[in-house]
Design an enzyme around this catalytic site. Structure first.
Site, PDB file in Angstrom:
ATOM      1  N   GLU A 120     -14.390 -29.075  -6.663  1.00 65.04           N
ATOM      2  CA  GLU A 120     -14.518 -30.539  -6.519  1.00 65.04           C
ATOM      3  C   GLU A 120     -13.118 -31.099  -6.705  1.00 65.04           C
ATOM      4  OE1 GLU A 120     -17.136 -32.190  -5.695  1.00 65.04           O
ATOM      5  OE2 GLU A 120     -18.819 -30.899  -6.180  1.00 65.04           O
ATOM      6  N   CYS A 172     -12.057 -39.844  -8.276  1.00 62.74           N
ATOM      7  CA  CYS A 172     -11.863 -39.025  -7.073  1.00 62.74           C
ATOM      8  C   CYS A 172     -12.336 -39.800  -5.853  1.00 62.74           C
ATOM      9  CB  CYS A 172     -12.606 -37.705  -7.206  1.00 62.74           C
ATOM     10  SG  CYS A 172     -14.329 -37.911  -7.649  1.00 62.74           S
TER      11      CYS A 172
HETATM   12  P1  NAD Z   1      -5.823 -31.829 -12.871  1.00 65.79           P
HETATM   13  O1  NAD Z   1      -5.862 -31.014 -11.619  1.00 65.79           O
HETATM   14  O2  NAD Z   1      -4.498 -32.144 -13.444  1.00 65.79           O
HETATM   15  O3  NAD Z   1      -6.643 -31.076 -14.043  1.00 65.79           O
HETATM   16  C1  NAD Z   1      -8.007 -30.710 -13.894  1.00 65.79           C
HETATM   17  C2  NAD Z   1      -8.311 -29.502 -14.766  1.00 65.79           C
HETATM   18  O4  NAD Z   1      -7.639 -28.355 -14.244  1.00 65.79           O
HETATM   19  C3  NAD Z   1      -7.850 -29.648 -16.219  1.00 65.79           C
HETATM   20  O5  NAD Z   1      -8.804 -29.037 -17.058  1.00 65.79           O
HETATM   21  C4  NAD Z   1      -6.513 -28.916 -16.231  1.00 65.79           C
HETATM   22  O6  NAD Z   1      -6.214 -28.412 -17.510  1.00 65.79           O
HETATM   23  C5  NAD Z   1      -6.726 -27.802 -15.201  1.00 65.79           C
HETATM   24  N1  NAD Z   1      -5.524 -27.468 -14.431  1.00 65.79           N
HETATM   25  C6  NAD Z   1      -4.735 -28.327 -13.733  1.00 65.79           C
HETATM   26  N2  NAD Z   1      -3.750 -27.646 -13.096  1.00 65.79           N
HETATM   27  C7  NAD Z   1      -3.929 -26.345 -13.385  1.00 65.79           C
HETATM   28  C8  NAD Z   1      -3.218 -25.143 -13.031  1.00 65.79           C
HETATM   29  N3  NAD Z   1      -2.160 -25.189 -12.244  1.00 65.79           N
HETATM   30  N4  NAD Z   1      -3.674 -23.974 -13.504  1.00 65.79           N
HETATM   31  C9  NAD Z   1      -4.754 -23.942 -14.320  1.00 65.79           C
HETATM   32  N5  NAD Z   1      -5.453 -25.025 -14.690  1.00 65.79           N
HETATM   33  C10 NAD Z   1      -5.050 -26.218 -14.237  1.00 65.79           C
HETATM   34  O7  NAD Z   1      -6.658 -33.157 -12.582  1.00 65.79           O
HETATM   35  P2  NAD Z   1      -6.807 -34.468 -13.499  1.00 65.79           P
HETATM   36  O8  NAD Z   1      -5.506 -35.214 -13.477  1.00 65.79           O
HETATM   37  O9  NAD Z   1      -7.415 -34.140 -14.791  1.00 65.79           O
HETATM   38  O10 NAD Z   1      -7.894 -35.273 -12.644  1.00 65.79           O
HETATM   39  C11 NAD Z   1      -7.582 -35.988 -11.483  1.00 65.79           C
HETATM   40  C12 NAD Z   1      -7.842 -35.181 -10.218  1.00 65.79           C
HETATM   41  O11 NAD Z   1      -9.176 -34.656 -10.224  1.00 65.79           O
HETATM   42  C13 NAD Z   1      -7.758 -36.040  -8.971  1.00 65.79           C
HETATM   43  O12 NAD Z   1      -7.135 -35.307  -7.944  1.00 65.79           O
HETATM   44  C14 NAD Z   1      -9.214 -36.329  -8.636  1.00 65.79           C
HETATM   45  O13 NAD Z   1      -9.432 -36.657  -7.295  1.00 65.79           O
HETATM   46  C15 NAD Z   1      -9.849 -35.019  -9.007  1.00 65.79           C
HETATM   47  N6  NAD Z   1     -11.275 -35.164  -9.305  1.00 65.79           N
HETATM   48  C16 NAD Z   1     -12.155 -34.712  -8.359  1.00 65.79           C
HETATM   49  C17 NAD Z   1     -13.515 -34.888  -8.561  1.00 65.79           C
HETATM   50  C18 NAD Z   1     -14.507 -34.443  -7.522  1.00 65.79           C
HETATM   51  O14 NAD Z   1     -15.682 -34.388  -7.839  1.00 65.79           O
HETATM   52  N7  NAD Z   1     -14.098 -34.133  -6.299  1.00 65.79           N
HETATM   53  C19 NAD Z   1     -13.986 -35.503  -9.737  1.00 65.79           C
HETATM   54  C20 NAD Z   1     -13.060 -35.917 -10.687  1.00 65.79           C
HETATM   55  C21 NAD Z   1     -11.699 -35.748 -10.441  1.00 65.79           C
END
Ligand code: NAD
Length: 457
Positions: free
Chosen positions: A211, A245
């Site tokens: 997602e 998102c």
């Molecule tokens: P993020 O990608 O920074 O982090 C999300 C999760 O992934 C966290 O738990 C983080 O610790 C982990 N993570 C991030 N990069 C990583 C890596 N390189 N290796 C391992 N783990 C990693 O996202 P965020 O800033 O917390 O949230 C915003 C993003 O999430 C936006 O892009 C938004 O569109 C998306 N989002 C999507 C949905 C959906 O249902 N499609 C819902 C909510 C948020």
């Protein structure tokens, strides 16, 4: 992270699953119902924790807790509906049937912006299907994770390890992805995160449910009810300070109503109440971090060098001075600009004129992401075109509703760089189970399929 500790958590999760899978699904549903009831009892306190950590306004934080409650109710109902099909067998005295079985351990990596709801989407389905869950929350939302874990422990001591919270950052998320004990990795976050983690799971042929980021658009047609439209557009573009998102990032407005629409939109933006999210009158709180603010500003700076009109976007002196409150930006463009093709997780709305609906649909679809989309119209031919195979290519397509604020009853998710996963309602539960096709011969002959003969001569 100490690998010995991690191994212990996995062992605990495995044992929890082995015990839980033997509990009949309706009884699992009963325990999830109790979990939902306890969340109901603590709704206000839980919402305060969301406001404290994710900086959501009160009504949105309460809405998020409600989403977790709704998911518990949904899973309780589902506990008596995990149906498998029975197909007519081509052979006499045979039964052909699908049986759905739990996967085992589900790894759940979540984003900061829905610190409780996304866990609930995953956990309620994973658990009713008989799985245990290892949850790696965002580093921004550890308190929200603790709060839900405490409620689960209160509801059932016997199955408390069904939910294990693994706090941390990238290292913990990578460990989950590499671990062959984890049958499904459900990851919510940026497209970049998905692109880094999905290949790790694929290398061990594990399953993923992704997602990821959106770049959502709305098309506003000449017959649209403009008051309704402007309200829907403003909530989608500015709600949660542009950090959903499903936040609306691009609006394509028919040339005949452009000036009228923009006048109303500016009026609505000017009336927004921006301030401390725990103040019930606030409609927008701050951005989650300084780095989000810097990203927003650098995008606006780069846009200002182009042939565009930028309204708003500046930092506001309201609330706690250590936090980053902003005026949501509206950027009027005459061409598609590079910046519009990517998701900036902040309130920037690009607005562009169109004359032909098919062109608008093309512009909407012509990005890498495919999460949410809307059309505002009272012409049913236009809305039907939008919903047809020539229309929106997104996982969510709305009519006379903004791009954000989905209900749990439908399957939620998007296409292309959004990852293709579906969570929450409808038949999304199937992603958390393995399908067993069973053929039972209750006769005394052994006829082979397709009429194949294998008799002794
Ligand atoms: P993020 O990608 O920074 O982090 C999300 C999760 O992934 C966290 O738990 C983080 O610790 C982990 N993570 C991030 N990069 C990583 C890596 N390189 N290796 C391992 N783990 C990693 O996202 P965020 O800033 O917390 O949230 C915003 C993003 O999430 C936006 O892009 C938004 O569109 C998306 N989002 C999507 C949905 C959906 O249902 N499609 C819902 C909510 C948020």
């Amino acid at each position: 992270m100490e690998s010995r500790n991690y191994a212990k958590l996995i062992e605990a999760s495995k044992s929890a699953h082995e015990k839980w899978r033997l509990v009949p699904a309706p009884q699992r549903g009963e325990i999830i119902r109790n979990f939902g009831n306890e969340i109901r009892n603590q709704k206000v306190e839980l919402a305060k924790t969301i406001t404290e950590e994710a900086r959501k306004i009160v009504t949105e934080a309460e809405g998020e807790v409600q989403e977790a409650i709704d998911m518990c109710d949904f899973a309780t109902g589902l506990s008596r509906q995990l149906y498998g099909l029975t197909m007519p067998s081509e052979r006499p005295d045979h039964r052909l049937q699908e049986i759905w079985q739990p996967l085992g351990i589900v790894g759940c990596i979540t984003a900061f912006n829905f610190p409780m709801a996304v866990f609930a989407w995953n956990f309620c389905l994973a658990a009713v299907c008989g799985n245990s869950i290892i949850w790696k929350p965002s580093p921004h939302s550890n308190k929200c994770a603790d709060a839900l874990k405490n409620i689960w422990d209160k509801v059932t001591q016997e199955h408390k390890d069904l939910v294990i919270v693994l706090k941390g950052g990238n290292e913990e998320a990578v460990a989950i992805c590499e671990d062959k004990n984890i049958q499904l990795v459900s990851a919510t976050g940026s497209t970049q995160m998905g692109k880094e983690l999905a290949p790790i799971v694929a290398a061990r042929l594990g399953r993923t449910l992704l997602e990821l980021g959106g770049n959502n658009a709305a098309i506003i047609c000449p017959t649209a009810d403009l008051d309704l439209t402007v309200k829907g557009i403003t909530f989608s573009a500015c709600g949660t300070t542009g950090q959903r998102c499903t936040t609306l990032r691009r609006a394509f407005v028919h040339v005949d109503i452009y000036d009228q629409f923009m006048e109303k939109l500016h009026g609505y933006y000017a009336s927004l109440k921006i301030g401390d999210p725990s103040d019930e009158s606030s409609q927008l709180g701050p951005l989650i971090s300084e780095s989000s603010f810097n990203t927003m500003q650098s995008i606006l700076e780069s846009l200002k060098k182009k042939d565009v009109v930028v309204h708003g976007g500046q930092r506001l002196e309201v609330g706690d001075p250590k936090e980053f409150y902003v005026m949501p930006a509206i950027v009027e463009v005459s061409e598609i600009e590079e910046e519009m093709l990517n998701e900036t997780f902040a309130p920037i709305l690009y607005v562009k004129k169109f004359t032909d609906l098919k062109d608008a649909i093309h512009m909407q679809n012509n990005v890498r992401q495919g999460l949410s989309s809307s059309i505002f119209t009272n012409d049913f031919r236009e809305s039907e075109l939008f919903l047809s195979s020539e229309g929106s290519d997104c996982g969510i397509a709305n009519v006379n509703i903004g791009t954000s604020g989905a209900e749990i009853g439908g399957a939620f998710g998007g296409e292309k760089d959004t990852g293709g996963g579906r969570e929450s309602g409808s038949d999304a539960w199937k992603a958390y189970m393995r399908r067993v096709t069973a053929t039972v011969n209750y006769g005394s002959e052994l006829p082979l399929a397709q009429g194949v003969e294998f008799d002794e001569s």
